[in-house]
Design a protein around this motif. Sequence first.
Motif, PDB file in Angstrom:
ATOM      1  N   PRO A 261       0.809  -1.226   0.000  1.00  0.00           N
ATOM      2  CA  PRO A 261       0.000   0.000   0.000  1.00  0.00           C
ATOM      3  C   PRO A 261       0.839   1.272   0.000  1.00  0.00           C
ATOM      4  O   PRO A 261       0.465   2.266  -0.638  1.00  0.00           O
ATOM      5  CB  PRO A 261      -0.828  -0.128   1.288  1.00  0.00           C
ATOM      6  N   PHE A 262       1.976   1.250   0.675  1.00  0.00           N
ATOM      7  CA  PHE A 262       2.839   2.427   0.714  1.00  0.00           C
ATOM      8  C   PHE A 262       3.558   2.623  -0.625  1.00  0.00           C
ATOM      9  O   PHE A 262       3.740   3.755  -1.086  1.00  0.00           O
ATOM     10  CB  PHE A 262       3.856   2.292   1.854  1.00  0.00           C
ATOM     11  N   ILE A 263       3.966   1.509  -1.244  1.00  0.00           N
ATOM     12  CA  ILE A 263       4.601   1.602  -2.564  1.00  0.00           C
ATOM     13  C   ILE A 263       3.593   2.104  -3.589  1.00  0.00           C
ATOM     14  O   ILE A 263       3.910   2.955  -4.429  1.00  0.00           O
ATOM     15  CB  ILE A 263       5.173   0.233  -2.986  1.00  0.00           C
ATOM     16  N   ARG A 264       2.373   1.587  -3.510  1.00  0.00           N
ATOM     17  CA  ARG A 264       1.327   2.030  -4.438  1.00  0.00           C
ATOM     18  C   ARG A 264       1.043   3.516  -4.254  1.00  0.00           C
ATOM     19  O   ARG A 264       0.880   4.260  -5.231  1.00  0.00           O
ATOM     20  CB  ARG A 264       0.052   1.214  -4.215  1.00  0.00           C
ATOM     21  N   TRP A 265       0.999   3.958  -3.012  1.00  0.00           N
ATOM     22  CA  TRP A 265       0.779   5.383  -2.732  1.00  0.00           C
ATOM     23  C   TRP A 265       1.905   6.221  -3.331  1.00  0.00           C
ATOM     24  O   TRP A 265       1.660   7.272  -3.934  1.00  0.00           O
ATOM     25  CB  TRP A 265       0.701   5.601  -1.223  1.00  0.00           C
ATOM     26  N   SER A 266       3.134   5.745  -3.191  1.00  0.00           N
ATOM     27  CA  SER A 266       4.280   6.462  -3.751  1.00  0.00           C
ATOM     28  C   SER A 266       4.197   6.528  -5.275  1.00  0.00           C
ATOM     29  O   SER A 266       4.467   7.578  -5.879  1.00  0.00           O
ATOM     30  CB  SER A 266       5.580   5.772  -3.327  1.00  0.00           C
ATOM     31  N   ASN A 267       3.815   5.413  -5.904  1.00  0.00           N
ATOM     32  CA  ASN A 267       3.679   5.395  -7.366  1.00  0.00           C
ATOM     33  C   ASN A 267       2.578   6.347  -7.831  1.00  0.00           C
ATOM     34  O   ASN A 267       2.721   7.031  -8.852  1.00  0.00           O
ATOM     35  CB  ASN A 267       3.376   3.975  -7.849  1.00  0.00           C
ATOM     36  N   ASP A 268       1.483   6.365  -7.086  1.00  0.00           N
ATOM     37  CA  ASP A 268       0.381   7.269  -7.437  1.00  0.00           C
ATOM     38  C   ASP A 268       0.818   8.728  -7.332  1.00  0.00           C
ATOM     39  O   ASP A 268       0.432   9.567  -8.160  1.00  0.00           O
ATOM     40  CB  ASP A 268      -0.824   7.019  -6.529  1.00  0.00           C
ATOM     41  N   LYS A 269       1.616   9.032  -6.326  1.00  0.00           N
ATOM     42  CA  LYS A 269       2.123  10.402  -6.170  1.00  0.00           C
ATOM     43  C   LYS A 269       3.053  10.768  -7.325  1.00  0.00           C
ATOM     44  O   LYS A 269       3.052  11.905  -7.805  1.00  0.00           O
ATOM     45  CB  LYS A 269       2.852  10.546  -4.833  1.00  0.00           C
ATOM     46  N   GLU A 270       3.850   9.805  -7.768  1.00  0.00           N
ATOM     47  CA  GLU A 270       4.729  10.041  -8.917  1.00  0.00           C
ATOM     48  C   GLU A 270       3.909  10.343 -10.168  1.00  0.00           C
ATOM     49  O   GLU A 270       4.267  11.188 -10.984  1.00  0.00           O
ATOM     50  CB  GLU A 270       5.614   8.815  -9.169  1.00  0.00           C
ATOM     51  N   ALA A 271       2.789   9.626 -10.319  1.00  0.00           N
ATOM     52  CA  ALA A 271       1.982   9.764 -11.533  1.00  0.00           C
ATOM     53  C   ALA A 271       1.122  11.026 -11.524  1.00  0.00           C
ATOM     54  O   ALA A 271       0.814  11.573 -12.594  1.00  0.00           O
ATOM     55  CB  ALA A 271       1.086   8.536 -11.698  1.00  0.00           C
ATOM     56  N   GLU A 272       0.745  11.494 -10.353  1.00  0.00           N
ATOM     57  CA  GLU A 272      -0.182  12.623 -10.271  1.00  0.00           C
ATOM     58  C   GLU A 272       0.402  13.880 -10.919  1.00  0.00           C
ATOM     59  O   GLU A 272       1.469  14.362 -10.538  1.00  0.00           O
ATOM     60  CB  GLU A 272      -0.535  12.908  -8.809  1.00  0.00           C
ATOM     61  N   GLY A 273      -0.293  14.380 -11.936  1.00  0.00           N
ATOM     62  CA  GLY A 273       0.136  15.591 -12.625  1.00  0.00           C
ATOM     63  C   GLY A 273       1.344  15.417 -13.515  1.00  0.00           C
ATOM     64  O   GLY A 273       1.895  16.405 -14.025  1.00  0.00           O
ATOM     65  N   ASP A 274       1.760  14.183 -13.739  1.00  0.00           N
ATOM     66  CA  ASP A 274       2.992  13.935 -14.497  1.00  0.00           C
ATOM     67  C   ASP A 274       2.924  14.488 -15.917  1.00  0.00           C
ATOM     68  O   ASP A 274       3.941  14.931 -16.459  1.00  0.00           O
ATOM     69  CB  ASP A 274       3.274  12.425 -14.540  1.00  0.00           C
ATOM     70  N   ALA A 275       1.746  14.470 -16.528  1.00  0.00           N
ATOM     71  CA  ALA A 275       1.610  14.922 -17.919  1.00  0.00           C
ATOM     72  C   ALA A 275       1.989  16.386 -18.091  1.00  0.00           C
ATOM     73  O   ALA A 275       2.291  16.827 -19.209  1.00  0.00           O
ATOM     74  CB  ALA A 275       0.180  14.695 -18.404  1.00  0.00           C
ATOM     75  N   TYR A 276       1.998  17.145 -16.992  1.00  0.00           N
ATOM     76  CA  TYR A 276       2.272  18.581 -17.084  1.00  0.00           C
ATOM     77  C   TYR A 276       3.673  18.944 -16.608  1.00  0.00           C
ATOM     78  O   TYR A 276       3.998  20.125 -16.492  1.00  0.00           O
ATOM     79  CB  TYR A 276       1.217  19.349 -16.277  1.00  0.00           C
ATOM     80  N   ARG A 277       4.486  17.931 -16.340  1.00  0.00           N
ATOM     81  CA  ARG A 277       5.871  18.194 -15.962  1.00  0.00           C
ATOM     82  C   ARG A 277       6.727  18.247 -17.219  1.00  0.00           C
ATOM     83  O   ARG A 277       6.691  17.322 -18.033  1.00  0.00           O
ATOM     84  CB  ARG A 277       6.396  17.101 -15.029  1.00  0.00           C
ATOM     85  N   PRO A 278       7.507  19.292 -17.393  1.00  0.00           N
ATOM     86  CA  PRO A 278       8.318  19.426 -18.620  1.00  0.00           C
ATOM     87  C   PRO A 278       9.240  18.241 -18.867  1.00  0.00           C
ATOM     88  O   PRO A 278       9.375  17.777 -19.995  1.00  0.00           O
ATOM     89  CB  PRO A 278       9.121  20.710 -18.367  1.00  0.00           C
ATOM     90  N   GLU A 279       9.854  17.714 -17.805  1.00  0.00           N
ATOM     91  CA  GLU A 279      10.819  16.628 -18.001  1.00  0.00           C
ATOM     92  C   GLU A 279      10.159  15.334 -18.449  1.00  0.00           C
ATOM     93  O   GLU A 279      10.803  14.450 -19.013  1.00  0.00           O
ATOM     94  CB  GLU A 279      11.619  16.373 -16.714  1.00  0.00           C
ATOM     95  N   SER A 280       8.850  15.211 -18.208  1.00  0.00           N
ATOM     96  CA  SER A 280       8.157  13.976 -18.564  1.00  0.00           C
ATOM     97  C   SER A 280       7.685  13.960 -20.008  1.00  0.00           C
ATOM     98  O   SER A 280       7.158  12.959 -20.480  1.00  0.00           O
ATOM     99  CB  SER A 280       6.949  13.760 -17.642  1.00  0.00           C
ATOM    100  N   ASN A 281       7.852  15.050 -20.707  1.00  0.00           N
ATOM    101  CA  ASN A 281       7.425  15.110 -22.102  1.00  0.00           C
ATOM    102  C   ASN A 281       8.506  14.649 -23.064  1.00  0.00           C
ATOM    103  O   ASN A 281       8.320  14.672 -24.273  1.00  0.00           O
ATOM    104  CB  ASN A 281       6.995  16.536 -22.463  1.00  0.00           C
ATOM    105  N   GLU A 282       9.653  14.244 -22.512  1.00  0.00           N
ATOM    106  CA  GLU A 282      10.735  13.738 -23.352  1.00  0.00           C
ATOM    107  C   GLU A 282      10.775  12.225 -23.225  1.00  0.00           C
ATOM    108  O   GLU A 282      11.241  11.683 -22.235  1.00  0.00           O
ATOM    109  CB  GLU A 282      12.075  14.341 -22.924  1.00  0.00           C
ATOM    110  N   GLN A 283      10.260  11.532 -24.242  1.00  0.00           N
ATOM    111  CA  GLN A 283      10.208  10.073 -24.237  1.00  0.00           C
ATOM    112  C   GLN A 283      11.609   9.500 -24.163  1.00  0.00           C
ATOM    113  O   GLN A 283      12.515   9.922 -24.880  1.00  0.00           O
ATOM    114  CB  GLN A 283       9.521   9.571 -25.511  1.00  0.00           C
ATOM    115  N   GLY A 284      11.797   8.537 -23.274  1.00  0.00           N
ATOM    116  CA  GLY A 284      13.078   7.843 -23.192  1.00  0.00           C
ATOM    117  C   GLY A 284      14.178   8.638 -22.536  1.00  0.00           C
ATOM    118  O   GLY A 284      15.344   8.281 -22.636  1.00  0.00           O
ATOM    119  N   LYS A 285      13.824   9.727 -21.840  1.00  0.00           N
ATOM    120  CA  LYS A 285      14.862  10.560 -21.214  1.00  0.00           C
ATOM    121  C   LYS A 285      15.641   9.777 -20.174  1.00  0.00           C
ATOM    122  O   LYS A 285      15.064   9.062 -19.399  1.00  0.00           O
ATOM    123  CB  LYS A 285      14.207  11.779 -20.568  1.00  0.00           C
TER     124      LYS A 285
END
Length: 259
Positions: free
Chosen positions: A235-259
Motif C-alpha cells: 500500500p505504501f509503494i502504491r501510494w508512492s507510485n500514485d504520487k509520482e503519476a499525479e500531474g505527471d503529464a504537465y511536468r516538462p521533463e516527462s514530455n521527453e520520451q526515453g529521457k
Amino acid sequence: MSSASTAQDVLLSQKKLPDVLYCVAGGTAYELGFLIDMEPEQLERCMNNNYYSSLYPARSILKAWIEDDRTSTETPSKPKLRKIVFVNSSASLVPTPGYVAYSAGKCAQRALADTLRTEVLRYNNPKSTYTVQCVFAHNFITPTFIEEQKNKPYLTKRIEGTTGELEELEKTGKFPYAAKIAPEIVAAIHKGDFAVMDGRFEPQFCWAISIGASPKRGLGIWDTCLALLAFLVWPFIRWSNDKEAEGDAYRPESNEQGK
C-alpha cells in the motif's frame, strides 16, 4: 508465430516432435507509452507479439502431443514429461504506467498459463504427463532492454528505478546481464514450480503481490511470508507510485520520451 496457421506449420514441420515448448516471443521495445499516445496498430502488435505468439504455438503443440499419445502403440515404463513454458514478465504482476499495452498482453499470457496448467491435466495418461510453467522475467540488460530504454516514458523509469545511463544502471547491481540471469531461470524451471523467476528479491516480491489463485512455489512457506510482507508494504509503494503519476503529464521533463 502470432498466426495460427504459421505456428502450426512451423511446429509440425519439425523432424521430431519436441517434448518441451518454450514460448519466448514478445517484448515491447516499440510499444511503450501511455494509452492516449499510442496508435491502435501498436496496441494490436503488442498483443500479437506477447499473447497470440504464445497461444497458437501452445495450442498446436498440445494437439500434436495428444494425437501422438492416441496413435502411439508403445507404452513407456514411465510417462514422458511434456511441458509448455511461457516466458512472461513482472509487468503482468505489478501495474506500471507506460506499460499499458505490454502489461495487457502479458496479463493475458499469464491467464492462459494459469488456466492451461489445470486444463492439461485432463490429458495425463500412462504415456505422457503434461505440465505448464510460467517465467516472470524482471528487468535485466539485453539488447531489447537497451532499446526499450530509448522509448520508455520518464515516469515509467522513475517508478521502476531505471533512470540514468546504462553505465549507471550497471553500477547499481540491480540490473545484471542476461548471461547471469538466464542460468538462474533455467535452474528454477528444473525445480518444476508453476511460477519461475530469478533469485533477485524484486521479482519475487512482485510475484508475492499478485499470486492470487496461482500455486505457490515449493511448500509455499517463502511465498506466504513474502505475501504477508507485500500485504503490509505494498500500500505504501502504491501510494508512492500514485504520487509520482499525479500531474505527471504537465511536468516538462516527462514530455521527453526515453529521457
